[in-house]
Design an enzyme around this catalytic site. Structure first.
Site, PDB file in Angstrom:
ATOM      1  N   ALA A  91      17.621   9.144   0.902  1.00 32.49           N
ATOM      2  CA  ALA A  91      16.275   9.340   1.440  1.00 32.49           C
ATOM      3  C   ALA A  91      15.976   8.241   2.453  1.00 32.49           C
ATOM      4  O   ALA A  91      16.516   7.142   2.385  1.00 32.49           O
ATOM      5  CB  ALA A  91      15.247   9.310   0.318  1.00 32.49           C
ATOM      6  N   PHE A  93      16.248   8.785   5.850  1.00 33.20           N
ATOM      7  CA  PHE A  93      16.725   9.237   7.165  1.00 33.20           C
ATOM      8  C   PHE A  93      15.915  10.454   7.616  1.00 33.20           C
ATOM      9  O   PHE A  93      15.248  10.412   8.639  1.00 33.20           O
ATOM     10  CB  PHE A  93      18.218   9.566   7.120  1.00 33.20           C
ATOM     11  CG  PHE A  93      18.791   9.831   8.494  1.00 33.20           C
ATOM     12  CD1 PHE A  93      19.154   8.771   9.307  1.00 33.20           C
ATOM     13  CD2 PHE A  93      18.939  11.122   8.972  1.00 33.20           C
ATOM     14  CE1 PHE A  93      19.649   9.004  10.589  1.00 33.20           C
ATOM     15  CE2 PHE A  93      19.436  11.368  10.237  1.00 33.20           C
ATOM     16  CZ  PHE A  93      19.795  10.305  11.052  1.00 33.20           C
ATOM     17  N   ASN A 140      13.959  -2.949   7.275  1.00 28.97           N
ATOM     18  CA  ASN A 140      12.882  -2.040   7.677  1.00 28.97           C
ATOM     19  C   ASN A 140      11.658  -2.235   6.795  1.00 28.97           C
ATOM     20  O   ASN A 140      11.756  -2.622   5.637  1.00 28.97           O
ATOM     21  CB  ASN A 140      13.358  -0.585   7.631  1.00 28.97           C
ATOM     22  CG  ASN A 140      13.098   0.075   6.292  1.00 28.97           C
ATOM     23  OD1 ASN A 140      11.989   0.513   6.001  1.00 28.97           O
ATOM     24  ND2 ASN A 140      14.138   0.130   5.448  1.00 28.97           N
ATOM     25  N   SER A 211      10.367   1.110  -3.332  1.00 29.41           N
ATOM     26  CA  SER A 211      10.256   0.628  -1.957  1.00 29.41           C
ATOM     27  C   SER A 211       9.489  -0.687  -1.931  1.00 29.41           C
ATOM     28  O   SER A 211       8.442  -0.814  -2.576  1.00 29.41           O
ATOM     29  CB  SER A 211       9.531   1.654  -1.077  1.00 29.41           C
ATOM     30  OG  SER A 211       9.225   1.086   0.189  1.00 29.41           O
ATOM     31  N   PRO A 212       9.962  -1.672  -1.152  1.00 27.31           N
ATOM     32  CA  PRO A 212       9.236  -2.941  -1.068  1.00 27.31           C
ATOM     33  C   PRO A 212       8.102  -2.910  -0.048  1.00 27.31           C
ATOM     34  O   PRO A 212       7.418  -3.911   0.133  1.00 27.31           O
ATOM     35  CB  PRO A 212      10.323  -3.925  -0.622  1.00 27.31           C
ATOM     36  CG  PRO A 212      11.243  -3.096   0.211  1.00 27.31           C
ATOM     37  CD  PRO A 212      11.259  -1.723  -0.431  1.00 27.31           C
ATOM     38  N   ASN A 213       7.896  -1.752   0.599  1.00 27.03           N
ATOM     39  CA  ASN A 213       6.979  -1.695   1.740  1.00 27.03           C
ATOM     40  C   ASN A 213       5.655  -1.014   1.450  1.00 27.03           C
ATOM     41  O   ASN A 213       4.851  -0.813   2.350  1.00 27.03           O
ATOM     42  CB  ASN A 213       7.682  -0.983   2.908  1.00 27.03           C
ATOM     43  CG  ASN A 213       8.969  -1.678   3.304  1.00 27.03           C
ATOM     44  OD1 ASN A 213       9.009  -2.895   3.400  1.00 27.03           O
ATOM     45  ND2 ASN A 213      10.024  -0.907   3.498  1.00 27.03           N
ATOM     46  N   THR A 214       5.418  -0.631   0.190  1.00 27.09           N
ATOM     47  CA  THR A 214       4.124  -0.102  -0.233  1.00 27.09           C
ATOM     48  C   THR A 214       3.558  -1.059  -1.277  1.00 27.09           C
ATOM     49  O   THR A 214       4.160  -1.228  -2.344  1.00 27.09           O
ATOM     50  CB  THR A 214       4.264   1.310  -0.827  1.00 27.09           C
ATOM     51  OG1 THR A 214       4.736   2.195   0.192  1.00 27.09           O
ATOM     52  CG2 THR A 214       2.928   1.816  -1.351  1.00 27.09           C
ATOM     53  N   THR A 283      16.375  -0.746  -1.130  1.00 29.02           N
ATOM     54  CA  THR A 283      16.652  -1.954  -0.346  1.00 29.02           C
ATOM     55  C   THR A 283      16.207  -3.203  -1.112  1.00 29.02           C
ATOM     56  O   THR A 283      15.454  -3.119  -2.081  1.00 29.02           O
ATOM     57  CB  THR A 283      15.922  -1.894   1.004  1.00 29.02           C
ATOM     58  OG1 THR A 283      14.514  -1.748   0.755  1.00 29.02           O
ATOM     59  CG2 THR A 283      16.415  -0.727   1.842  1.00 29.02           C
TER      60      THR A 283
END
Length: 415
Positions: A91, A93, A140, A211-214, A283
């Protein structure tokens, strides 16, 4: 516009159409070579722009279509699903399921789309993707940018219609990765909404809590939070009407940045709550090895690519041990060769995913990884992927060897 400019544009269009016609009628190897030759040009562009171009190329059927059969040793069955090979596209891409047919056609054994949130959201402000080309790594902080569940539902319905109309389209298992909106206060409700909208199109579902981005998302990996989330999402799935095959399997995607208690808690919840599998891992927020030497390392976000391989494989091995090999695992993180994929399988993965290596190397990566993986299996005497799963854990598998070594089979000539 002058006559000269018009003539130049016309000649360019004719040349482009001729090149496209040649490309689309060429054999698989030629298509692979042509597609890969564009890689250096794309890497000269902003990484997010090159990502968008790649998606659009796949959506318009401009990527190679690999029709060659996979080696028999790569065929495997997981979650009751048949996979022609264990190599999948992770997931991240194809976030909006815009290019599933084109990506399946590259030779992946399965494709996972998303992460998808109930409502559309733009994600974090750009720039939000940073390359470290010296290490073939990426950082990212996209932040679940996607068009939302309704739009993705339409795209998946279009894909299914396309498959029915064109039997030449390869149709491997399709995973749908679910996320939560950044502004939502009730994460469970978001995952349940995504599930009810999209589960009918999925061969398996993924609850992404890694995810580390939320902000706050990884807190859902705590035992109490994860148990409550899984019970609610699984309950929603089980209350829906399903055909004879039953509901799609439900997987949890976890982070590599876990403490030992975190790993034990996740394993316990997965086994006690009847989760069908785990994806290990997303990631990392760490900057291991040489990564810290590069300016991009100062950027916030998740690191992917080869520097993630050791950490993610170690966590995968731990999760196989903690679940006693009773739960199918999908190994993800840092895979860029057949040997990398084989390491994941020996550590406990039944399936393997990649993404960053594909972004760097292009379509020729997929047949190469499959060929190398088949060679690894044959070298060590394994007749199938399933035989090699967890080979580094003989105490759990109940044995240490697959049997006698075989000679290289004739299908290697296809590669």
């Amino acid at each position: 516009m002058s006559k000269l400019i018009k003539r130049t544009v016309l000649l360019g269009a004719v040349a482009a159409s001729g090149a496209a016609a040649f490309y689309l009628t060429a054999d698989t190897d030629t298509q692979m070579e042509i597609a890969s030759s564009t890689g250096p040009l794309l890497r000269m562009l902003d990484p997010e722009l090159s990502h968008i171009i790649g998606i659009q190329a796949a959506a318009r059927g401009l990527l190679p279509r690999d029709t060659r059969p996979d080696p028999p040793s790569l065929h495997t069955k997981v979650f009751g699903l048949e996979f022609s090979n264990p190599l999948g596209l992770a997931a991240g891409f194809d976030k909006n399921a815009e290019a599933v047919a084109g990506l399946m056609g590259l030779g992946f054994g399965f494709v996972e789309v998303g992460s998808i949130t109930p409502r559309p959201q733009p994600g974090n402000p750009p720039p939000r993707v940073f390359r470290i080309p010296e290490l073939k790594a990426t950082i990212n902080r996209y932040g679940f940018n996607n068009l939302g569940a309704d739009a993705v539902q339409d795209h998946l319905a279009e894909f299914e219609k396309k498959v029915l109309q064109d039997p030449s389209i390869k149709r491997g298992p399709l995973g749908v990765n679910l996320g939560k909106n950044k502004s939502s206060k009730d994460a469970s409700q978001d995952y349940c909404i995504g599930l009810t909208r999209l589960a009918q199109h999925a061969d398996y579902l993924v609850v992404n809590v890694s995810s580390p981005n939320t902000p706050g998302l990884r807190a859902l990996q705590g035992r109490k939070e994860l148990e409550a989330l899984v019970k609610q999402v699984k309950g929603t799935r089980d209350r829906m009407l399903w055909g004879p095959g039953g509901p799609p399997p439900l997987l949890i995607k976890v982070a590599p940045d876990l403490s030992e208690p975190d790993k034990r808690d996740i394993a316990a919840v997965a086994l006690n709550c009847g989760v069908d599998g785990l994806i290990v891992s997303n990631t990392t927020i760490q900057r291991p090895g040489r990564v810290a030497e590069f300016p991009a390392a100062q950027e916030a976000g998740g690191l992917s690519g080869p520097p993630l391989l050791e950490l993610s494989t170690s966590v995968l091995s731990d999760m196989y041990r903690l679940t006693g090999g009773r739960l199918p695992l999908v190994g993800c993180g840092g895979v860029s060769s057949g040997e990398d994929a084989y390491r994941k399988i020996r550590a406990g993965a039944s399936l393997v995913q990649l993404y960053t290596a594909f972004a760097y190397e292009g379509p020729t990566l997929i047949p190469r990884v499959k060929r190398e993986l088949a060679e690894c299996l044959d070298r060590d005497g394994f007749r199938s992927v399933a035989e090699a799963v967890g080979a580094d854990h003989p105490d759990i598998r109940g044995g240490s060897g697959p049997g006698t070594r075989k000679t290289s089979p004739s299908w290697f000539r296809w590669w």
